[in-house]
Design a protein around this motif. Sequence first.
Motif, PDB file in Angstrom:
ATOM      1  N   ASN A 143       0.827  -1.212   0.000  1.00 50.36           N
ATOM      2  CA  ASN A 143       0.000   0.000   0.000  1.00 50.36           C
ATOM      3  C   ASN A 143       0.859   1.259   0.000  1.00 50.36           C
ATOM      4  O   ASN A 143       0.625   2.217   0.744  1.00 50.36           O
TER       5      ASN A 143
ATOM      6  N   TRP B  55      -6.169  -8.016  -2.330  1.00 51.06           N
ATOM      7  CA  TRP B  55      -4.789  -7.500  -2.562  1.00 51.06           C
ATOM      8  C   TRP B  55      -4.398  -7.772  -4.002  1.00 51.06           C
ATOM      9  O   TRP B  55      -4.363  -8.916  -4.465  1.00 51.06           O
TER      10      TRP B  55
ATOM     11  N   THR C  84       5.129  -6.271  -4.549  1.00 52.98           N
ATOM     12  CA  THR C  84       4.307  -5.041  -4.531  1.00 52.98           C
ATOM     13  C   THR C  84       2.829  -5.466  -4.400  1.00 52.98           C
ATOM     14  O   THR C  84       2.342  -6.244  -5.234  1.00 52.98           O
TER      15      THR C  84
ATOM     16  N   ARG D  28      -1.273  -4.012  -3.247  1.00 46.91           N
ATOM     17  CA  ARG D  28      -2.160  -2.864  -2.972  1.00 46.91           C
ATOM     18  C   ARG D  28      -3.567  -3.373  -2.636  1.00 46.91           C
ATOM     19  O   ARG D  28      -4.081  -4.250  -3.318  1.00 46.91           O
TER      20      ARG D  28
END
Length: 987
Positions: free
Chosen positions: A908, A934, A953, A955
Amino acid sequence: MKSIILLAFILFSLLPINLTTNTSFIPRYSPSSQYAIGVSSIGSSSLSISTNEVLGYVEVYSVSSSSPFSLQFNAVIKATNIYGEILDFWVQNIIEFNKQELNFTDEVWNFTYSYASINPSLITGKGGVYSTDVNGHIIDYYSYSTPYQTYSLPLTYILFISVSYSSPYIYVSIGYGNLSDPTSTIYDTITIDVPNLQNACIYVSPSYTGIGLPYSVELVWGGSGNGQSVAFTNMESDLAIFYQIKPDLYSPFPIIYNYGFDTQESASDLSAYLASDGLVEVSVGTPNPTLLTDYSAPLLPGWTEVTVLANSTYSINGYNFTYNSIKEYGDNFGLPYYISFASPNPITVTIYPVKTNNGVIEPYEINVVEPYTNEEYNTTTITLTLSKNYFQLIVYYKFLPKKFFVYINIPMWGVVNGTPMLVKSGYYYYGTIIQLPLVNFTYINSLERYAFFPDYTEIVVIQNISIYVTEVLQYYIGITSQYPLYGYINNIKVQLYSNWFNESCVIKIPSQIYYVNTKTREILLNPITILVNSPQNYTAKWQTQYYVNVNSTYPLNGVINNENTTLKSNWFNASEKIIIPAQIYYVSNSQREVLLNPTNIVVNSPINYTAKWQTQYFVTVSFPVNATIEGESVIFSTGWYNASEKIVISQNPQYVGKYERVYIYNKTPIVIIINSPLVIKIYASVQFYVNFSMSVLGEVNGSLELLKSNWYSMYTIIKLNSTYYKYVSSSERILYIPSITSINVTAPYNVSFKSITQYFLYFNSTYQLEGKINGSEVLLRSGWYNYSETIIIPFQYKMINSYSRIALLNPENITVSGSLTYVADWGIQYYLVILSNHPVYALVNGTNTTLITGWYNRFDKIIIENISYYVNNTVRYSIYNVTLLSFRVTSPLTVSVNYKPEYLVNINGKSFWAFNGSRITLYVETPFYYTVKWIGTYNVPNNYTIIVHSPITERAVYTINFINIISIGSLLLALISILTNIRIFKK
């Protein structure tokens, strides 16, 4: 028998043996059911072989054993002395195998009687004489071994043993070669001294040596010595044995066995058979000691081998041999066995005819068989050159009827059995009668004619006969001479006149003399030997000579026709020149005569000559000096002087040059009259000037003196010190080095001195201090050192143990320019082992460095820095764990630094580094009406745990959860209904 045992004992058992050995390849003194396996021969009762050389061929394709083993090539030398006594020597040429290495060993044993020894004083070679115990008997034998060498398979060798002798010595050459050169390498040459030696050879026979073993030759596999037996796990080899017939010409032993007769070593699991190419093939199997064949013909790769089956003598490479007879013709010729011939080179065979009482048996066809290639052809050529195969030549003959050959060198008309005909050379039947005329002449012209003379006029043909008809061409020879002339015709002396002479007749007119009177004579100048082959004329030429009378008290030399000779009264040619040169005749070693009247004489009449001589005496002068002889200045030295000469010596000293003179110690002047041989004692010496650039102490002929410039006698020995010193202070001095330190005065000398300034240097060190001075390694100690010398004191250390040492901490380079003191600073160092999968950065005593395995000073302060290695902006390696981060070096130490990869993690929008294998739970709190997922590297739901193996990575993505909303709405409606009902109920 007692005498030969005594002789062998004297020859080979008297001296003590200093060498002992634990390994020897011993004779078969102890009967056993096991044998060495390979190929051997002892001949037969009708076949004993004497030769100068034997060969053993081996090709090994595979071989292995858990124990060392050997391949032995053994033979017996039979030697006979002038008394008919026999001495036997067992010679071994051995290849010893041990793992993947081999070497060559030779041994010589005394086989003259049981348990006989070798005398070390009567045998020489590269090796020595050793002792071993055989059945409780100490036996001395000769042995030599080459160094071990590695080998690879396949392995091919030809072993050889070669024998020659020249009384009283037997020479044994032992070595190995290859197929093209069987005797290329001799690794040992042994000389055996046998007093009264008559002959020696390698002998092969079923008869027995002095120790009861047969005269065998054997190429066999067995144990590694001391009578050992060996088992093989693998074996594939080919063997063959040969003996030398002539140089470069060999024969295989015809009768061969597959086991050894004379060696005690054995093989427990080998068998040997005769292969299709005649070689003996050895492999692992049940031992089968037996006779293999009585006609062996092994063919070596690239070699030529020939067996000739013929009724006549034949030639092999120019050597004649009797034949192997298989046909009906012959008179008990040939050998009792089939002999074959082998060579690494081509072999040329020539077959000869056989002559008998009834006629001639001629070879007319040869059947050539190649057994190993199954080829066969016939030829009428009686000379064949064969190569690179095995050939059997079967010769067929035809009988020619009996006639006798009549040879007549010139066909001549005569009568044959009553019939006139021209009689020519040819075959005539027995009893033919041939008649020829006695003589005949045929004139060609007035100076030439022919005459015919047969040596037989009537012949009855009962055998081969030759008739020589002399066809003589005769010529007229005209002879003219002023004086009577004599000569020889067919060795008969006659006075020669013009006459007829046979062609090729030799008329010899020798040198001869005709005396005109007692002082004058004529010499024939043109003696000649005339070979009569044409009409000729001969005119005699005469040389006039006169008698020359020579009178001389002493022998007189002269030159006549450019040749030196001793002149005596003799005859000389008219106009001949006699040169009597100046010459000397030695009456004794101390008196001689010099000719005073040399002359040149032209002889044109009888002459008388009387020689005049001057007497001279030999004067020995102990030292040559200047003098005057009859007023003339000379160098008076040892030599010849005329009788009555006066010699005066007055000058002293006598200068030869500026730096050389002769000084006479006798009282001068000296006057000498020569009237006999004399010895003149002149006490003098040659002196040379020796210049010293500075005065120093030294020795003159062993006496200590102050050396300075002066005259010194020849051969005076002057010795100087190699160095002289002048001290400026206690720490500075000047070194003087003379240009020469030892002089044998044989010429003028100039002695100069080189000066070098030196300073005293103090070296203070607890331990031995090493250094280099002008490139040379030295141990540095306090002492004097040359100005400008470079002294390098390098880093050095002394080991305490494998991980501790004392090291020099202040290495230094010094250029000597004055006195100084150097104090060595020694410190303890410990060995640190740095274990890391990446370079380790640290502060060592505050200095950044890469920490590696090595030596560090005691009390060094080391702080390991936590520095990461970036592969890229998302991957790096960082310290995961370390045994020590900060420490002082007080002992040897192992420091382990473990680097592990770290990956950049973005959750995030927030980034952090996580080690490989780390666990991360992806979770955020949300209202019930939202659902979180996610999105990124893994795409997983909320509250999901991931393992880090790469950069990540992720988010969080929020969505409305309609299911939860509907469910909550339904619950609310239900709740409202319940509450409403409750109110109704209360009313």
